[in-house]
Write a protein that holds these residues in place. Structure first.
Motif, short mmCIF file in Angstrom:
data_model
loop_
_atom_site.label_atom_id
_atom_site.label_comp_id
_atom_site.label_asym_id
_atom_site.label_seq_id
_atom_site.Cartn_x
_atom_site.Cartn_y
_atom_site.Cartn_z
N ARG A 21 13.43 0.10 -9.49
CA ARG A 21 13.59 -1.18 -10.21
C ARG A 21 12.52 -2.19 -9.76
O ARG A 21 11.89 -2.85 -10.59
CB ARG A 21 14.99 -1.74 -9.96
CG ARG A 21 15.31 -3.02 -10.70
CD ARG A 21 16.72 -3.54 -10.39
NE ARG A 21 17.11 -3.46 -8.98
CZ ARG A 21 16.67 -4.30 -8.02
NH1 ARG A 21 15.82 -5.24 -8.32
NH2 ARG A 21 17.10 -4.16 -6.78
N ILE A 22 12.29 -2.29 -8.46
CA ILE A 22 11.28 -3.21 -7.94
C ILE A 22 9.88 -2.79 -8.40
O ILE A 22 9.05 -3.64 -8.74
CB ILE A 22 11.37 -3.29 -6.40
CG1 ILE A 22 12.69 -3.96 -6.00
CG2 ILE A 22 10.17 -4.00 -5.80
CD1 ILE A 22 13.04 -3.83 -4.53
N SER A 23 9.62 -1.50 -8.43
CA SER A 23 8.32 -0.99 -8.90
C SER A 23 8.08 -1.36 -10.35
O SER A 23 6.98 -1.80 -10.72
CB SER A 23 8.25 0.53 -8.74
OG SER A 23 8.39 0.91 -7.40
N GLU A 29 5.17 -7.41 -14.15
CA GLU A 29 4.65 -8.73 -13.80
C GLU A 29 3.14 -8.73 -13.61
O GLU A 29 2.45 -9.65 -14.02
CB GLU A 29 5.32 -9.24 -12.54
CG GLU A 29 4.98 -10.68 -12.21
CD GLU A 29 5.83 -11.24 -11.10
OE1 GLU A 29 5.34 -12.15 -10.41
OE2 GLU A 29 6.97 -10.78 -10.90
N PHE A 30 2.61 -7.67 -12.98
CA PHE A 30 1.20 -7.69 -12.60
C PHE A 30 0.32 -6.70 -13.35
O PHE A 30 -0.90 -6.83 -13.32
CB PHE A 30 1.06 -7.40 -11.10
CG PHE A 30 1.77 -8.39 -10.24
CD1 PHE A 30 1.33 -9.70 -10.15
CD2 PHE A 30 2.89 -8.02 -9.53
CE1 PHE A 30 1.99 -10.62 -9.36
CE2 PHE A 30 3.55 -8.92 -8.72
CZ PHE A 30 3.10 -10.24 -8.64
N GLY A 31 0.90 -5.70 -13.97
CA GLY A 31 0.08 -4.61 -14.48
C GLY A 31 0.03 -4.48 -15.98
O GLY A 31 -0.93 -4.88 -16.63
N ILE A 32 1.08 -3.94 -16.54
CA ILE A 32 1.05 -3.54 -17.94
C ILE A 32 1.32 -4.70 -18.88
O ILE A 32 1.77 -5.75 -18.48
CB ILE A 32 2.07 -2.41 -18.22
CG1 ILE A 32 3.47 -2.89 -17.86
CG2 ILE A 32 1.71 -1.16 -17.48
CD1 ILE A 32 4.56 -1.93 -18.19
N GLY A 33 1.08 -4.43 -20.08
CA GLY A 33 1.37 -5.41 -21.12
C GLY A 33 1.11 -4.78 -22.48
O GLY A 33 0.52 -3.73 -22.59
N GLY A 34 1.59 -5.41 -23.49
CA GLY A 34 1.31 -4.95 -24.84
C GLY A 34 2.10 -3.73 -25.25
O GLY A 34 3.15 -3.41 -24.70
N ASP A 35 1.54 -3.03 -26.23
CA ASP A 35 2.22 -1.89 -26.84
C ASP A 35 2.27 -0.65 -25.94
O ASP A 35 3.07 0.24 -26.16
CB ASP A 35 1.53 -1.51 -28.15
CG ASP A 35 1.56 -2.65 -29.15
OD1 ASP A 35 2.49 -3.48 -29.07
OD2 ASP A 35 0.67 -2.71 -30.01
#
Length: 114
Positions: A21-23, A29-35
């Motif tokens: 869950r923390i990972s 928060e810091f890495g992925i985004g978008g589709d």
């Protein structure tokens, strides 16, 4: 786990779930985004499951030392790999290094001069 692997004691499922869950929170928060986030999380989960069976585990020594199969394995291994007390007595003037190789003081002294 393969049948030839040592039995392992791993972290409890609740702890692994917390780490997962923390990972995911950190990745969101810091890495992925978008589709692409669902694909990244899916790949992360596969890797997490794979590595959590090794990284967050240790050999279950108690089980190994009470298992007939493992005791037999170690006894058979001993036949092929002599242990310290199985070696013939060392002759005077010979020493063994930390790996068990015989050192010859006279020969080693000559080699140091070259």
């Amino acid at each position: 786990e393969d049948e030839d692997d040592f039995p392992r004691q791993c972290l409890p499922k609740e702890m692994l779930d917390d780490i997962w869950r923390i990972s995911v929170q950190a990745e969101e928060e810091f890495g992925i985004g978008g589709d692409n986030s669902a694909n990244v999380i899916s790949r992360m989960k596969d890797e997490f499951d794979k590595y959590s069976k090794r990284t967050f585990c240790e050999v279950d020594v108690d089980t190994v030392l009470t298992s007939r199969e493992w005791l037999k394995f170690f006894q058979e291994l001993r036949v092929h790999v002599p242990v310290e007390k199985d070696r013939p007595e060392d002759k005077p003037g010979k020493r063994r290094d930390s790996v068990g190789r015989v050192n010859h003081p006279a020969r080693d002294k000559d080699e140091d001069l070259n």
